[in-house]
Design a protein around this motif. Sequence first.
Motif, PDB file in Angstrom:
ATOM      1  N   GLU A 146      14.617  -1.243   2.913  1.00  0.00           N
ATOM      2  CA  GLU A 146      13.836  -1.868   1.847  1.00  0.00           C
ATOM      3  C   GLU A 146      13.544  -0.885   0.709  1.00  0.00           C
ATOM      4  O   GLU A 146      13.909  -1.091  -0.431  1.00  0.00           O
ATOM      5  N   ASN A 147      12.829   0.205   1.031  1.00  0.00           N
ATOM      6  CA  ASN A 147      12.471   1.215   0.024  1.00  0.00           C
ATOM      7  C   ASN A 147      11.870   0.552  -1.216  1.00  0.00           C
ATOM      8  O   ASN A 147      12.279   0.823  -2.343  1.00  0.00           O
ATOM      9  N   ASN A 148      10.948  -0.334  -0.970  1.00  0.00           N
ATOM     10  CA  ASN A 148      10.336  -1.092  -2.069  1.00  0.00           C
ATOM     11  C   ASN A 148       8.826  -0.839  -2.066  1.00  0.00           C
ATOM     12  O   ASN A 148       8.071  -1.558  -1.406  1.00  0.00           O
ATOM     13  N   PRO A 149       8.370   0.188  -2.778  1.00  0.00           N
ATOM     14  CA  PRO A 149       6.949   0.546  -2.745  1.00  0.00           C
ATOM     15  C   PRO A 149       6.050  -0.502  -3.364  1.00  0.00           C
ATOM     16  O   PRO A 149       4.829  -0.442  -3.203  1.00  0.00           O
ATOM     17  N   VAL A 150       6.632  -1.485  -4.057  1.00  0.00           N
ATOM     18  CA  VAL A 150       5.813  -2.561  -4.620  1.00  0.00           C
ATOM     19  C   VAL A 150       5.266  -3.463  -3.515  1.00  0.00           C
ATOM     20  O   VAL A 150       4.178  -4.045  -3.642  1.00  0.00           O
ATOM     21  N   LEU A 151       6.011  -3.578  -2.431  1.00  0.00           N
ATOM     22  CA  LEU A 151       5.593  -4.438  -1.329  1.00  0.00           C
ATOM     23  C   LEU A 151       4.543  -3.724  -0.471  1.00  0.00           C
ATOM     24  O   LEU A 151       4.492  -2.501  -0.404  1.00  0.00           O
ATOM     25  N   PRO A 152       3.730  -4.491   0.258  1.00  0.00           N
ATOM     26  CA  PRO A 152       2.740  -3.871   1.139  1.00  0.00           C
ATOM     27  C   PRO A 152       3.403  -3.097   2.270  1.00  0.00           C
ATOM     28  O   PRO A 152       4.511  -3.400   2.697  1.00  0.00           O
ATOM     29  N   ALA A 153       2.697  -2.095   2.780  1.00  0.00           N
ATOM     30  CA  ALA A 153       3.168  -1.374   3.958  1.00  0.00           C
ATOM     31  C   ALA A 153       3.084  -2.264   5.183  1.00  0.00           C
ATOM     32  O   ALA A 153       2.252  -3.177   5.260  1.00  0.00           O
ATOM     33  N   PHE A 154       3.959  -2.003   6.141  1.00  0.00           N
ATOM     34  CA  PHE A 154       3.928  -2.731   7.400  1.00  0.00           C
ATOM     35  C   PHE A 154       2.625  -2.420   8.146  1.00  0.00           C
ATOM     36  O   PHE A 154       1.972  -3.299   8.651  1.00  0.00           O
ATOM     37  N   ASP A 179      -2.715 -12.255   4.461  1.00  0.00           N
ATOM     38  CA  ASP A 179      -2.677 -11.245   3.396  1.00  0.00           C
ATOM     39  C   ASP A 179      -1.266 -10.988   2.850  1.00  0.00           C
ATOM     40  O   ASP A 179      -0.971  -9.891   2.349  1.00  0.00           O
ATOM     41  N   LEU A 180      -0.387 -11.964   2.936  1.00  0.00           N
ATOM     42  CA  LEU A 180       0.950 -11.806   2.379  1.00  0.00           C
ATOM     43  C   LEU A 180       0.902 -11.782   0.851  1.00  0.00           C
ATOM     44  O   LEU A 180       0.037 -12.403   0.227  1.00  0.00           O
ATOM     45  N   LYS A 181       1.859 -11.083   0.248  1.00  0.00           N
ATOM     46  CA  LYS A 181       1.967 -10.999  -1.197  1.00  0.00           C
ATOM     47  C   LYS A 181       3.225 -11.738  -1.666  1.00  0.00           C
ATOM     48  O   LYS A 181       4.182 -11.905  -0.905  1.00  0.00           O
ATOM     49  N   PRO A 182       3.256 -12.185  -2.922  1.00  0.00           N
ATOM     50  CA  PRO A 182       4.471 -12.830  -3.440  1.00  0.00           C
ATOM     51  C   PRO A 182       5.691 -11.933  -3.272  1.00  0.00           C
ATOM     52  O   PRO A 182       5.624 -10.724  -3.492  1.00  0.00           O
ATOM     53  N   GLY A 183       6.788 -12.528  -2.868  1.00  0.00           N
ATOM     54  CA  GLY A 183       8.022 -11.789  -2.698  1.00  0.00           C
ATOM     55  C   GLY A 183       8.255 -11.251  -1.306  1.00  0.00           C
ATOM     56  O   GLY A 183       9.343 -10.726  -1.018  1.00  0.00           O
ATOM     57  N   GLN A 184       7.280 -11.379  -0.415  1.00  0.00           N
ATOM     58  CA  GLN A 184       7.472 -10.849   0.928  1.00  0.00           C
ATOM     59  C   GLN A 184       8.295 -11.776   1.825  1.00  0.00           C
ATOM     60  O   GLN A 184       8.995 -11.303   2.726  1.00  0.00           O
ATOM     61  N   VAL A 185       8.194 -13.081   1.617  1.00  0.00           N
ATOM     62  CA  VAL A 185       8.791 -14.045   2.546  1.00  0.00           C
ATOM     63  C   VAL A 185       9.959 -14.761   1.886  1.00  0.00           C
ATOM     64  O   VAL A 185       9.861 -15.231   0.747  1.00  0.00           O
ATOM     65  N   SER A 186      11.071 -14.834   2.603  1.00  0.00           N
ATOM     66  CA  SER A 186      12.215 -15.636   2.174  1.00  0.00           C
ATOM     67  C   SER A 186      12.804 -16.312   3.405  1.00  0.00           C
ATOM     68  O   SER A 186      12.480 -15.950   4.545  1.00  0.00           O
ATOM     69  N   TYR A 187      13.678 -17.283   3.172  1.00  0.00           N
ATOM     70  CA  TYR A 187      14.184 -18.112   4.270  1.00  0.00           C
ATOM     71  C   TYR A 187      15.697 -18.002   4.348  1.00  0.00           C
ATOM     72  O   TYR A 187      16.384 -17.846   3.328  1.00  0.00           O
ATOM     73  N   PHE A 242      12.764   0.840  16.821  1.00  0.00           N
ATOM     74  CA  PHE A 242      13.005   0.814  15.384  1.00  0.00           C
ATOM     75  C   PHE A 242      11.957   1.694  14.720  1.00  0.00           C
ATOM     76  O   PHE A 242      10.754   1.573  14.994  1.00  0.00           O
ATOM     77  N   CYS A 243      12.402   2.560  13.825  1.00  0.00           N
ATOM     78  CA  CYS A 243      11.483   3.435  13.097  1.00  0.00           C
ATOM     79  C   CYS A 243      11.743   3.313  11.607  1.00  0.00           C
ATOM     80  O   CYS A 243      12.870   3.538  11.148  1.00  0.00           O
ATOM     81  N   GLY A 244      10.725   2.919  10.874  1.00  0.00           N
ATOM     82  CA  GLY A 244      10.842   2.834   9.428  1.00  0.00           C
ATOM     83  C   GLY A 244      10.595   4.174   8.766  1.00  0.00           C
ATOM     84  O   GLY A 244      10.285   5.180   9.418  1.00  0.00           O
ATOM     85  N   ASP A 245      10.713   4.193   7.441  1.00  0.00           N
ATOM     86  CA  ASP A 245      10.537   5.435   6.692  1.00  0.00           C
ATOM     87  C   ASP A 245       9.116   5.976   6.790  1.00  0.00           C
ATOM     88  O   ASP A 245       8.899   7.181   6.596  1.00  0.00           O
ATOM     89  N   ASP A 246       8.150   5.095   7.086  1.00  0.00           N
ATOM     90  CA  ASP A 246       6.770   5.578   7.187  1.00  0.00           C
ATOM     91  C   ASP A 246       6.475   6.205   8.545  1.00  0.00           C
ATOM     92  O   ASP A 246       5.380   6.715   8.778  1.00  0.00           O
ATOM     93  N   ALA A 261       9.463  -9.087   4.333  1.00  0.00           N
ATOM     94  CA  ALA A 261       9.746  -7.752   3.818  1.00  0.00           C
ATOM     95  C   ALA A 261       8.460  -6.955   3.647  1.00  0.00           C
ATOM     96  O   ALA A 261       7.430  -7.491   3.196  1.00  0.00           O
ATOM     97  N   PHE A 262       8.550  -5.692   3.990  1.00  0.00           N
ATOM     98  CA  PHE A 262       7.467  -4.734   3.759  1.00  0.00           C
ATOM     99  C   PHE A 262       8.042  -3.566   2.952  1.00  0.00           C
ATOM    100  O   PHE A 262       9.222  -3.560   2.607  1.00  0.00           O
ATOM    101  N   ALA A 263       7.214  -2.587   2.648  1.00  0.00           N
ATOM    102  CA  ALA A 263       7.662  -1.498   1.789  1.00  0.00           C
ATOM    103  C   ALA A 263       8.839  -0.735   2.388  1.00  0.00           C
ATOM    104  O   ALA A 263       9.736  -0.297   1.659  1.00  0.00           O
ATOM    105  N   ASP A 264       8.857  -0.559   3.712  1.00  0.00           N
ATOM    106  CA  ASP A 264       9.889   0.288   4.319  1.00  0.00           C
ATOM    107  C   ASP A 264      10.768  -0.446   5.329  1.00  0.00           C
ATOM    108  O   ASP A 264      11.644   0.167   5.934  1.00  0.00           O
ATOM    109  N   ARG A 265      10.534  -1.740   5.555  1.00  0.00           N
ATOM    110  CA  ARG A 265      11.316  -2.469   6.557  1.00  0.00           C
ATOM    111  C   ARG A 265      11.212  -3.961   6.291  1.00  0.00           C
ATOM    112  O   ARG A 265      10.357  -4.427   5.533  1.00  0.00           O
TER     113      ARG A 265
END
Length: 390
Positions: A382-390, A244-252, A15-19, A276-280
């Motif tokens: 994902e393409n969500n730059p608000v989230l931390p990078a993997f 070091d997780l941020k709000p919005g990264q984890v869902s069930y 698996f290769c993410g955008d980064d 969820a991370f910024a690119d995956r």
Amino acid sequence: MLKVIARDGVSFKRFCGDDGDEEYQIVIVPPGHLTFEAQLHHVQAAYEDVQRSLGLDPSSAVFRRIFLSDALNQVALVKYSDLAANRRDNPVAVSIVQQPPLPGAKIALLAYHIDSRTPMTKTRLAARHVLVTRNGRRHLWSAGLGSHPSDPEPSAAEQTRAIFATLADMLRGLGGSLAQSCMRTWIYLRNADVFYQGMVSARRELFEGAGLTAETHYIASTGIEGGSPNRHDVVSMDALSLLDLKPGQVSYLNDFDMLCATKDYGVTFERGTRIAFADRAHLYISGTASIDHAGRVLHPGDVCRQLDRAIANVDALLRSGGAAREDMQHLIVYLRDASDYPRVSGMLRESFPDVPTVVVHGPVCRPEWLVEIEGIAAVGRENNPVLPAF
């Protein structure tokens, strides 16, 4: 983005993410007619070969699980092999579990590598924990946790409490906690038919004390029969925790048209967890069997129909997290009766043709369940730059 090769008992998925950072899941199952020592050498040589062919540096290895058919007799050779190497300059979280690989091998390997363009450090913490740091984020892989008692008549509940206490202490020392940081557990019981309930009761009590409740959340998990190399370990565990997780990264994950909440039948784990991370995003699918929306076992006595329903349930969990079957990176399948392997192997190849898969003998927590499946999926949308990078 995806690539699979399967030959000579070796399969992998990339698996290769955008980064540009790549993740690899590698599965190796040797020919079953060889002696154990020959199978061990075969797995080591095949593992070295696939790493070379993929251009993977040995330092990219993060986690390895070694499945054995007779851990007490085989572990001495395995511990001193390259597969179990956990050198100070290249620590790897290594799990050794007695779950005989099917259709008849004595050993199998599941390995996880990260080929990182960004700097990655790995630090061994105590004997059973490896801390992986990337992009300022810490991932803790814990393998082979056990209480290692000397008591020849151990209690599953006592061992469960001791194992989780060990993990909780480690997380607390890193500024985390079970509730905030532990994302996935794999719990092995020497005799699941006898000891599962003791583990479940102890886990429920300690989760309540840790703030893990039906009103908050639980942890994605598999509770399955599996032996430890320590003869007195009734319970052992692997775990993945993210600091070091941020709000919005984890869902069930769940689909209540297909599966009930686990609390409805007295157990405390999540059907699946999405990180969820910024690119995956990674989706950790818990052990999943032939169960309906009311918690009932479907198709008793029919392993093929049970496998069909288990796969449908996994599909539903994946959909709830924005993923699909082709996003699975590896699959572990547990069969209560090893003689069912010929009946299910073709179904698995048809349903998951491009997914590295390990099939093992491992009775599930309810005797009526003949098969259980679990795995990890990855999506790169994902393409969500608000989230931390993997």
